[in-house]
Every structure is written in C-alpha cells, then in structure tokens.
Design a protein around this motif. Structure first.
Motif, PDB file in Angstrom:
ATOM      1  N   LEU A  68       0.829  -1.206   0.000  1.00 29.72           N
ATOM      2  CA  LEU A  68       0.000   0.000   0.000  1.00 29.72           C
ATOM      3  C   LEU A  68       0.863   1.257   0.000  1.00 29.72           C
ATOM      4  O   LEU A  68       0.538   2.248  -0.672  1.00 29.72           O
ATOM      5  CB  LEU A  68      -0.930  -0.003   1.215  1.00 29.72           C
TER       6      LEU A  68
ATOM      7  N   ASP B 121      -5.306   6.232  -2.375  1.00 26.34           N
ATOM      8  CA  ASP B 121      -4.224   5.305  -2.044  1.00 26.34           C
ATOM      9  C   ASP B 121      -3.533   5.714  -0.745  1.00 26.34           C
ATOM     10  O   ASP B 121      -3.133   4.857   0.051  1.00 26.34           O
ATOM     11  CB  ASP B 121      -3.207   5.248  -3.187  1.00 26.34           C
TER      12      ASP B 121
ATOM     13  N   GLN C 176       2.294   1.696  -3.518  1.00 21.93           N
ATOM     14  CA  GLN C 176       1.264   2.149  -4.470  1.00 21.93           C
ATOM     15  C   GLN C 176       0.936   3.620  -4.262  1.00 21.93           C
ATOM     16  O   GLN C 176       0.803   4.381  -5.237  1.00 21.93           O
ATOM     17  CB  GLN C 176       0.005   1.303  -4.310  1.00 21.93           C
ATOM     18  N   ALA C 177       0.812   4.051  -3.011  1.00 20.45           N
ATOM     19  CA  ALA C 177       0.496   5.459  -2.742  1.00 20.45           C
ATOM     20  C   ALA C 177       1.613   6.368  -3.224  1.00 20.45           C
ATOM     21  O   ALA C 177       1.361   7.424  -3.828  1.00 20.45           O
ATOM     22  CB  ALA C 177       0.255   5.653  -1.247  1.00 20.45           C
TER      23      ALA C 177
ATOM     24  N   TRP D 282      -3.332   3.406   2.644  1.00 24.72           N
ATOM     25  CA  TRP D 282      -2.070   3.197   3.364  1.00 24.72           C
ATOM     26  C   TRP D 282      -2.198   3.666   4.816  1.00 24.72           C
ATOM     27  O   TRP D 282      -1.785   2.968   5.757  1.00 24.72           O
ATOM     28  CB  TRP D 282      -0.955   3.942   2.631  1.00 24.72           C
TER      29      TRP D 282
ATOM     30  N   THR E 177       1.395   6.406  -7.180  1.00 25.93           N
ATOM     31  CA  THR E 177       0.276   7.088  -7.832  1.00 25.93           C
ATOM     32  C   THR E 177       0.054   8.499  -7.313  1.00 25.93           C
ATOM     33  O   THR E 177      -0.425   9.365  -8.045  1.00 25.93           O
ATOM     34  CB  THR E 177      -1.019   6.283  -7.640  1.00 25.93           C
TER      35      THR E 177
END
Length: 352
Positions: free
Chosen positions: A139, A151, A142-143, A155, A146
């Motif tokens: 997570l 996201d 990904q945050a 997280w 992006t």
C-alpha cells in the motif's frame, strides 16, 4: 473460513499425491523372460564361484576347461535373451514434471491457505492487525507511485490499524494535502497528536492540544454518523475535562455501534468522577445506567430525559418494576428521593 481452508488443503494434497503416483501406477513393464534370466544369472554366478575356488595343481587344471566352457555357454544364453524392458522416457519425464507440480502446489498452499487458516485461530481484531501489517509495504509503494488521495488513505488506514503510527501520520498528512475534507484522516491525525505525549514521553503543548481538538471536532462535523467520529470526539472531550459533552458523544457512539465496547472504560471513568460528588448520580450509575445510558439518554431501555412520567409514577416503576425493567424495592428512601430529583431535572432540561 477455517473449514474452507481445510478443504482446499486436502484438495491440494490429493492433487499432489495423484500427480506423483500417476506415472508410476503402471509400474515397470513386465519381463516375460524374467524366470529364465534369473536362472542363467544364478548359474553364471555359481560357475564363476567354482572357477575362483579351483585348487592349484593338476586336479584344478583338469576341471578348469569344462567350467570355462559351461560359463561361456551360460553367458551366450544370457546375451541371446531379449533386453530387459525399461520405463519409457515419457514416463520418467511425466514423473519429474509431477514432482515439480506437487512442489509448486505445496508452496502455493503454504503461502496462501495455511496463513489464512492460522489467522482464523486469532481474535478478529488480532487477525485484522496482522493482515494490515502484511499489506503495508504494498500500500505504501502504491500510494507513493500514484500520489492519489484514495491510495494514501488506504495506506494510512492499514498503518493506523496495525499501530504503525509514524506511517499513519505520513499517509494521512499526504491525503489531507490533496483533499482537506477527509474525516478519517482528520480525526485519526487529531487523536495521534493528542496522544503523542503518551507514546513519546513528551509533554503535549497547549497549542498542539488545541490543534488536535480542532482536527477531531472537524472530523466529527464532517462525518457525524460514523461511530469512530463520536468515539474519538468523546475521548478528546474527556481529556479536556468536558465530561457531560464527552458522555453525549460516547452515548452517540454506542447508538451508532451497539456492539462497540471501546468506550466502556472511559464511560466508567467519567461516571466515577461524577458520582463521587453527586449521590443521585451514584445511585443512577449503580442501578440504572447499564440500561438507560450513562446520562439517561437511553440504551437498552428508553431515554429518561424524554420521559413524561410523574414523580409518583416514576417512584412506583422503580420500586415495583414494569415490563422488562426489574424492581428495586430495597433502595433507601434518601437514595430513592435523590434519584427521583435527578430524573425530574433531566425531564426539565430534556435531551442535551
């Protein structure tokens, strides 16, 4: 979930066993010449043994030619037999492939179903904490990749739920930079700021305390019907000594989440503070609060602040009981009168 995991593990074990045994089920092809082959091998071994045991001298030299002739004939007979059947190359390849497939299935089971089965033995909160911790690296990555508010919120939630508060502060802070109207991020950042002193051993400044209160209040205003909003608001109000308002928020939390028990200890502590100086509240807390709420706002039983009972009717219900409400005939007269005075004062002010 544990029953499903057990069934899946059994299926995996069965599939692996079948893959390993299937190529071997037919066994080695039969050898029709096996009896003759075994007889000649035994005869050859016996002749070689006799040749090795021949004594030196004329007698041994006399017997040697015959034994050598018979041994040569036996060897020739063995060579004349068809070759012994061997497993087909495809069978060996399939067996090797089956072993690889069985290993792969075992690994898949180990990294998927077994951990889920183990999680099933934990309490729900513990299992959620473990799962949140396992999701954190993915997570976070990904945050950061992006840069999306959703996201960052995902997280932050996983970090908060797994008590990884430094990551929660970072994630929720970034989410608020992108969208400042995020109730979850606001209230959770507020409570982390308010309790930072307990976690770090540092004294919370008045400025930080006010900032934390503002964050929590704003989060509650944006999402008043989310149980956590009222729970954290009640906690913050109690920290600032606003016990009546704290009880109102905590009662609201219990209404929104009837099964929630996170406020029980705090409600008990607030009652204890109030009851120490008010005998009527002490009687109410001991006999009434568990059903009618910590400050009469209702719970399992109806709200006493909205009651239209006269003083005499309320006295009769308390002493004799009515419907699901138990009777309290042993209350002292002074305690009963103090309790009736409290109920009348609540009826005068209504629901706060």
């Amino acid at each position: 979930m544990s029953v499903l995991s057990l069934i899946l593990l059994i299926l995996i074990a069965g599939a692996a066993l079948w893959l390993v045994l299937e190529p071997l089920r037919a066994g080695t092809p039969s050898d029709p010449d096996a009896p003759e082959r075994d007889r000649l091998n035994a005869q050859q071994a016996q002749l070689y043994a006799e040749l090795a045991a021949l004594p030196d001298g004329p007698d041994g030299e006399r017997r040697r030619p015959d034994l050598e002739r018979r041994a040569a004939l036996t060897l020739r007979a063995l060579d004349a037999l068809p070759p012994r059947p061997r497993p087909a190359p495809r069978t060996r390849t399939l067996a090797l492939g089956a072993l690889v497939a069985a290993f792969a299935l075992t690994v898949v089971g180990a990294v998927t179903f077994v951990p889920r089965w183990q999680l099933a033995s934990l309490q729900p909160a513990e299992a959620a904490n473990v799962q949140a911790t396992l999701r954190l690296p993915g997570l976070k990555a990904q945050a950061e990749r992006t840069g999306a508010a959703a996201d960052y919120l995902a997280w932050g939630k996983a970090a908060f739920d797994s008590s990884t508060y430094d990551q929660a502060v970072t994630a929720y802070g970034n989410a608020l930079k992108l969208d400042p109207r995020q109730p979850e991020a606001l209230r959770r950042l507020g409570i982390l700021l308010l309790t930072r002193g307990e976690q770090s051993g540092q004294t919370l400044s008045a400025e930080d305390a006010q900032r934390a209160a503002l964050l929590i209040r704003t989060g509650a205003q944006l999402a008043p019907n989310e149980p956590e909003s009222q729970l954290l608001l009640g906690f913050a109000l109690a920290r600032f000594g606003q016990d009546d308002q704290a009880l109102t928020a905590l009662e609201r939390y219990r209404t929104l989440d009837p099964g929630g028990r996170d406020a029980d200890d705090l409600i008990t502590a607030i009652r204890a503070r109030q009851n120490s100086s008010d005998p009527a509240l002490r009687v109410y807390a001991a006999s009434c609060a568990s059903c009618h709420g910590p400050s009469g706002g209702g719970g399992i039983g109806p709200s006493l602040r909205d009651s239209a009972l006269t003083r005499e009717a309320a006295r009769q219900v308390i002493v004799q009981g009515k419907g699901a409400m138990p009777a309290f005939p042993d209350l002292k007269a002074s305690d009963l009168n103090a309790l009736l005075n409290l109920l009348e004062s609540w009826q005068d002010t209504g629901s706060r």
